[in-house]
Write a protein that holds these residues in place. Structure first.
Motif, short mmCIF file in Angstrom:
data_model
loop_
_atom_site.label_atom_id
_atom_site.label_comp_id
_atom_site.label_asym_id
_atom_site.label_seq_id
_atom_site.Cartn_x
_atom_site.Cartn_y
_atom_site.Cartn_z
N CYS A 173 -47.36 0.56 31.19
CA CYS A 173 -48.63 -0.08 32.03
C CYS A 173 -49.97 -0.05 31.73
O CYS A 173 -50.95 0.21 31.16
N ARG A 174 -50.18 1.56 30.43
CA ARG A 174 -51.70 1.86 29.50
C ARG A 174 -51.43 0.40 28.69
O ARG A 174 -52.49 -0.08 28.04
N LYS A 175 -50.05 0.17 27.56
CA LYS A 175 -50.76 -1.40 26.58
C LYS A 175 -51.26 -2.12 27.41
O LYS A 175 -52.16 -2.99 27.06
N LEU A 176 -50.42 -2.61 28.78
CA LEU A 176 -50.42 -3.83 29.05
C LEU A 176 -52.56 -3.75 29.35
O LEU A 176 -53.03 -5.11 29.35
N ILE A 177 -52.28 -2.87 30.18
CA ILE A 177 -54.12 -2.80 30.47
C ILE A 177 -55.27 -2.47 29.51
O ILE A 177 -56.21 -3.32 29.43
N GLU A 178 -54.45 -2.34 28.06
CA GLU A 178 -55.55 -2.22 26.62
C GLU A 178 -55.68 -3.72 26.15
O GLU A 178 -56.72 -3.82 26.06
N ASP A 179 -54.55 -4.06 26.64
CA ASP A 179 -54.29 -5.32 26.01
C ASP A 179 -54.97 -6.72 27.48
O ASP A 179 -55.61 -7.57 26.55
N LEU A 180 -55.02 -6.38 28.04
CA LEU A 180 -56.17 -7.19 29.40
C LEU A 180 -57.49 -6.60 29.13
O LEU A 180 -58.27 -7.42 29.41
N ALA A 181 -57.78 -5.80 28.47
CA ALA A 181 -59.83 -4.99 28.45
C ALA A 181 -59.99 -5.85 27.71
O ALA A 181 -61.27 -6.25 28.71
N PRO A 182 -60.06 -6.91 26.96
CA PRO A 182 -61.03 -7.34 27.01
C PRO A 182 -61.96 -9.31 27.53
O PRO A 182 -62.26 -9.45 27.62
N LEU A 183 -60.61 -9.19 28.90
CA LEU A 183 -60.72 -10.10 29.54
C LEU A 183 -61.36 -9.25 30.61
O LEU A 183 -62.13 -10.66 31.73
N ASP A 184 -61.41 -7.98 30.34
CA ASP A 184 -62.54 -7.35 31.75
C ASP A 184 -62.11 -7.73 33.28
O ASP A 184 -62.40 -8.30 34.00
N PRO A 185 -60.80 -7.36 33.58
CA PRO A 185 -60.37 -7.82 34.97
C PRO A 185 -60.06 -6.26 35.42
O PRO A 185 -60.63 -5.60 34.76
N ILE A 186 -59.87 -7.20 37.13
CA ILE A 186 -60.67 -5.43 38.18
C ILE A 186 -59.28 -5.72 37.98
O ILE A 186 -58.65 -5.71 38.53
N ILE A 187 -58.57 -4.37 38.23
CA ILE A 187 -57.13 -4.02 38.09
C ILE A 187 -57.99 -3.10 39.72
O ILE A 187 -57.99 -1.39 40.35
N ILE A 188 -56.59 -3.16 41.26
CA ILE A 188 -56.46 -2.75 41.88
C ILE A 188 -54.80 -1.60 42.08
O ILE A 188 -53.51 -2.49 41.69
N SER A 189 -54.99 -0.80 43.16
CA SER A 189 -53.98 -0.61 42.95
C SER A 189 -53.71 0.94 44.37
O SER A 189 -54.98 0.86 45.31
N GLY A 190 -52.64 1.70 44.43
CA GLY A 190 -53.09 2.43 45.84
C GLY A 190 -53.64 3.71 46.03
O GLY A 190 -53.06 4.28 46.57
N PHE A 191 -53.60 4.12 44.69
CA PHE A 191 -54.21 5.96 44.33
C PHE A 191 -53.23 6.10 44.24
O PHE A 191 -53.65 7.40 45.12
N ALA A 192 -52.15 6.31 44.59
CA ALA A 192 -50.93 7.49 45.20
C ALA A 192 -50.27 7.56 43.46
O ALA A 192 -50.81 7.68 42.82
N TYR A 193 -49.24 8.13 43.86
CA TYR A 193 -48.59 9.18 42.76
C TYR A 193 -48.16 7.64 41.39
O TYR A 193 -47.87 7.03 42.59
N GLY A 194 -47.82 8.16 40.69
CA GLY A 194 -46.78 7.09 39.95
C GLY A 194 -48.15 6.50 39.64
O GLY A 194 -48.82 6.29 38.69
N VAL A 195 -47.13 5.49 39.24
CA VAL A 195 -47.55 3.59 38.89
C VAL A 195 -49.34 3.73 38.96
O VAL A 195 -49.76 3.47 38.38
N ASP A 196 -49.81 4.27 40.09
CA ASP A 196 -50.48 3.58 40.93
C ASP A 196 -52.07 4.75 40.28
O ASP A 196 -53.09 3.96 39.84
N ILE A 197 -51.50 5.48 40.04
CA ILE A 197 -53.07 6.75 39.28
C ILE A 197 -52.76 6.45 38.12
O ILE A 197 -53.93 6.57 37.69
N VAL A 198 -51.78 6.00 37.14
CA VAL A 198 -51.36 5.57 35.83
C VAL A 198 -51.91 4.25 35.32
O VAL A 198 -53.19 4.48 35.03
#
Length: 366
Positions: free
Chosen positions: A133-158
């Motif tokens: 998850c962290r590597k994916l977001i790091e690699d997508l960061a240059p494209l400046d996407p908005i990251i949406i999730s449910g603010f729950a435990y686990g994958v969401d908060i990571v």
């Protein structure tokens, strides 16, 4: 929307039997919520789906007391509201038939012309899922996407944390009102999220995080996004519901594959096996399938003096450096890679700032 219009809209939403679909039918027929309450029974009765019970409920005066109470909460807490016809309402969500008529939000948002992806998954995230998850977001960061999730435990908060770490706008879609936060242990992230993103909900201030509300919340997570990504999931769970909703909205779904013996890879593997999701192994897969243009990345992303290239990338880099600009097909032939793999390699190299695309499927070293 002025205060009076908001008041009557809140009252309409409190009428028993008026859900998102029926509410939109009424608003489209009468123009605004106040006109609905002023309409005669014979005018209302011609609307498909309205029967005697709903006609009676529309005469219930108690909804105005409830609306007044919620309006007071909105004003006192500076809650932002977005009507489904407003410009501030998330564009993709507008096209979902069951999207909320009204959403409440807190934070600093900019939805216009933005790439949006939802990242969901198990609350029991493994180290494998967290690292991916962290590597994916790091690699997508240059494209400046908005990251949406449910603010729950686990994958969401990571996902939310990684987005904040890479200065991306991130949005938590809540299954309760804005007067509280669930889980309470995540309250420490609220201020930082609201600086660049924040929270969205369809639920009023008197709504608690009941089980059924999480399912309703998931349609917003799926509906707002261009694509939904499932990082890890057991064979049952909320993230699979979100993936199914995204499919129903004709949105792209991606799933991270895992070992068949791993409990929290079973859901992802099943999505892939049943062709309900594309395989996601890295950021390049997502960028390629969504046809995101690398040329749109911010100018601040520059070629680094010392870039770590994978062996395949180094082979392509050396070829382009020796031969100058070249067609994608020719690069694939000369470097002995299949086209689908070549595209993925080139996207990764563009993200690293060592090559750039040219018109006509040409590429060259920067």
């Amino acid at each position: 929307m002025n205060e009076q219009e908001l008041f009557y809209l809140l009252a309409l939403l409190k009428v028993d039997g008026v859900g998102d679909i029926m509410g939109k039918k009424l608003l489209q027929s009468f123009g605004d919520a106040q006109s609905i309450f002023k309409a005669k029974d014979k005018q209302l009765a011609v609307i498909d789906g309205i029967g005697s019970v709903l006609l009676k409920n529309l005469k219930d005066k108690s909804v105005f007391e409830k609306a007044e109470k919620e309006l007071s909460f909105i004003k006192n807490n500076k809650v932002q509201t977005s009507f489904f016809q407003d410009e501030s309402y998330p564009e993709r969500l507008k096209h979902c038939v069951d999207a909320p008529i009204l959403i409440f939000s807190a934070g600093n948002f900019n939805f216009k012309n933005r790439k949006m992806i939802s990242i969901v998954g198990t609350r029991q995230i493994t180290s494998y899922g967290s690292e991916f998850c962290r590597k994916l977001i790091e690699d997508l960061a240059p494209l400046d996407p908005i990251i949406i999730s449910g603010f729950a435990y686990g994958v969401d908060i990571v996902a939310h944390q990684a987005a904040m770490d890479y200065n991306l706008q991130t949005i938590g879609v809540l299954a309760h009102g804005l007067n509280q936060i669930y889980p309470r242990s995540h309250k420490k992230y609220m201020a930082r999220m609201e600086e660049n993103g924040g929270f969205i909900t369809e639920f009023w201030s008197d709504s608690n995080p009941d089980k059924e509300k999480f399912v309703r919340r998931n349609r917003i997570v799926a509906g707002m996004s261009e694509a939904t990504i499932v990082i890890e999931s057991a064979d049952k769970g909320g993230s699979l519901i979100t993936a199914n909703m995204a499919n129903e909205y004709n949105r792209d779904v991606f799933a991270v594959p895992g070992r068949v013996t791993d409990k929290y890879s079973q859901g992802c593997n099943s999505l892939i096996k049943t062709q309900k999701a594309n395989v996601l192994t890295n950021a390049a897969d997502l960028i390629y399938m969504l046809n995101w243009d690398i040329k749109e990345k911010p100018k601040s992303v520059q070629k680094l003096l010392f870039v770590d290239l994978e062996p395949e990338e180094q082979k392509v880099f050396d070829f382009l450096q020796d031969n100058g600009k070249e067609l994608l097909d020719i690069i694939a032939i000369k470097c002995d890679f299949p086209i689908f793999r070549m595209s993925s390699i080139l996207v990764n190299m563009e993200l690293k700032g060592v090559i750039r695309p040219l018109p006509g499927k040409l590429f060259e070293v920067i």
